[in-house]
Design a protein around this motif. Sequence first.
Motif, PDB file in Angstrom:
ATOM      1  N   LEU A 128      -4.213 -22.839  25.144  1.00  0.00           N
ATOM      2  CA  LEU A 128      -3.971 -22.920  26.581  1.00  0.00           C
ATOM      3  C   LEU A 128      -3.218 -24.189  26.954  1.00  0.00           C
ATOM      4  N   THR A 129      -2.444 -24.097  28.013  1.00  0.00           N
ATOM      5  CA  THR A 129      -1.761 -25.264  28.569  1.00  0.00           C
ATOM      6  C   THR A 129      -2.701 -25.982  29.533  1.00  0.00           C
ATOM      7  N   VAL A 130      -2.322 -27.177  29.922  1.00  0.00           N
ATOM      8  CA  VAL A 130      -3.097 -27.927  30.910  1.00  0.00           C
ATOM      9  C   VAL A 130      -3.181 -27.132  32.210  1.00  0.00           C
ATOM     10  N   LYS A 131      -2.089 -26.539  32.599  1.00  0.00           N
ATOM     11  CA  LYS A 131      -2.070 -25.749  33.835  1.00  0.00           C
ATOM     12  C   LYS A 131      -3.060 -24.583  33.758  1.00  0.00           C
ATOM     13  N   GLU A 132      -3.084 -23.890  32.643  1.00  0.00           N
ATOM     14  CA  GLU A 132      -4.004 -22.764  32.479  1.00  0.00           C
ATOM     15  C   GLU A 132      -5.458 -23.226  32.500  1.00  0.00           C
ATOM     16  N   VAL A 133      -5.739 -24.336  31.846  1.00  0.00           N
ATOM     17  CA  VAL A 133      -7.110 -24.870  31.825  1.00  0.00           C
ATOM     18  C   VAL A 133      -7.515 -25.316  33.229  1.00  0.00           C
ATOM     19  N   ALA A 134      -6.619 -25.982  33.923  1.00  0.00           N
ATOM     20  CA  ALA A 134      -6.913 -26.437  35.288  1.00  0.00           C
ATOM     21  C   ALA A 134      -7.205 -25.247  36.200  1.00  0.00           C
ATOM     22  N   GLN A 135      -6.419 -24.207  36.079  1.00  0.00           N
ATOM     23  CA  GLN A 135      -6.649 -23.010  36.896  1.00  0.00           C
ATOM     24  C   GLN A 135      -7.990 -22.376  36.548  1.00  0.00           C
ATOM     25  N   TYR A 136      -8.289 -22.294  35.259  1.00  0.00           N
ATOM     26  CA  TYR A 136      -9.535 -21.692  34.803  1.00  0.00           C
ATOM     27  C   TYR A 136     -10.747 -22.471  35.315  1.00  0.00           C
ATOM     28  N   ASN A 165       4.961 -34.170  23.797  1.00  0.00           N
ATOM     29  CA  ASN A 165       4.436 -34.819  25.007  1.00  0.00           C
ATOM     30  C   ASN A 165       3.485 -33.943  25.803  1.00  0.00           C
ATOM     31  N   THR A 166       3.138 -32.784  25.263  1.00  0.00           N
ATOM     32  CA  THR A 166       2.297 -31.862  26.025  1.00  0.00           C
ATOM     33  C   THR A 166       0.926 -31.706  25.390  1.00  0.00           C
ATOM     34  N   TRP A 167      -0.074 -31.534  26.219  1.00  0.00           N
ATOM     35  CA  TRP A 167      -1.437 -31.309  25.768  1.00  0.00           C
ATOM     36  C   TRP A 167      -1.691 -29.821  25.666  1.00  0.00           C
ATOM     37  N   ARG A 168      -2.472 -29.431  24.675  1.00  0.00           N
ATOM     38  CA  ARG A 168      -2.894 -28.052  24.483  1.00  0.00           C
ATOM     39  C   ARG A 168      -4.387 -28.047  24.176  1.00  0.00           C
ATOM     40  N   ILE A 169      -5.028 -26.933  24.531  1.00  0.00           N
ATOM     41  CA  ILE A 169      -6.469 -26.793  24.321  1.00  0.00           C
ATOM     42  C   ILE A 169      -6.736 -25.396  23.775  1.00  0.00           C
ATOM     43  N   ARG A 170      -7.429 -25.345  22.637  1.00  0.00           N
ATOM     44  CA  ARG A 170      -7.789 -24.037  22.089  1.00  0.00           C
ATOM     45  C   ARG A 170      -8.873 -23.417  22.959  1.00  0.00           C
ATOM     46  N   GLU A 171      -8.716 -22.135  23.227  1.00  0.00           N
ATOM     47  CA  GLU A 171      -9.659 -21.440  24.096  1.00  0.00           C
ATOM     48  C   GLU A 171     -11.087 -21.520  23.561  1.00  0.00           C
ATOM     49  N   SER A 172     -11.257 -21.372  22.262  1.00  0.00           N
ATOM     50  CA  SER A 172     -12.609 -21.434  21.688  1.00  0.00           C
ATOM     51  C   SER A 172     -13.216 -22.825  21.852  1.00  0.00           C
ATOM     52  N   ASP A 173     -12.404 -23.872  21.687  1.00  0.00           N
ATOM     53  CA  ASP A 173     -12.902 -25.234  21.894  1.00  0.00           C
ATOM     54  C   ASP A 173     -13.311 -25.446  23.347  1.00  0.00           C
ATOM     55  N   LEU A 174     -12.522 -24.911  24.267  1.00  0.00           N
ATOM     56  CA  LEU A 174     -12.844 -25.032  25.694  1.00  0.00           C
ATOM     57  C   LEU A 174     -14.158 -24.330  26.002  1.00  0.00           C
TER      58      LEU A 174
END
Length: 70
Positions: free
Chosen positions: A10-18, A42-51
Motif C-alpha cells: 500500500l501507498t501512504v495515501k491508501e493507508v491514510a484513507q484506510y 523517496n516513497t514509503w510503502r506498507i505491506r497490507e499484512s504488516d498493517l
Amino acid sequence: MNSPLHEQVLTVKEVAQYLKVNERTIYRMAEAGRIPAFRIGNTWRIRESDLNVWIKNQYSEEVDNVTDKM
C-alpha cells in the motif's frame, strides 16, 4: 495464504484513507518507526499484512491499558 511476492503493498495515501487520517500522519509515523513501513526511493510503502498485524497490536494494547486501569 499469499506468498510475500504476491502480497498487497500500500501507498501512504491508501493507508491514510484506510485509517481515516491525514497522509502527513502516516509519513510522520513511518519516519519515526511507529508503523511498519519501508522506503522505495523517496516513497514509503506498507505491506497490507504488516498493517493488519500493527492494527491488531494497537487494539490489543488499548484493551490492555483499559483493563489495567480497572
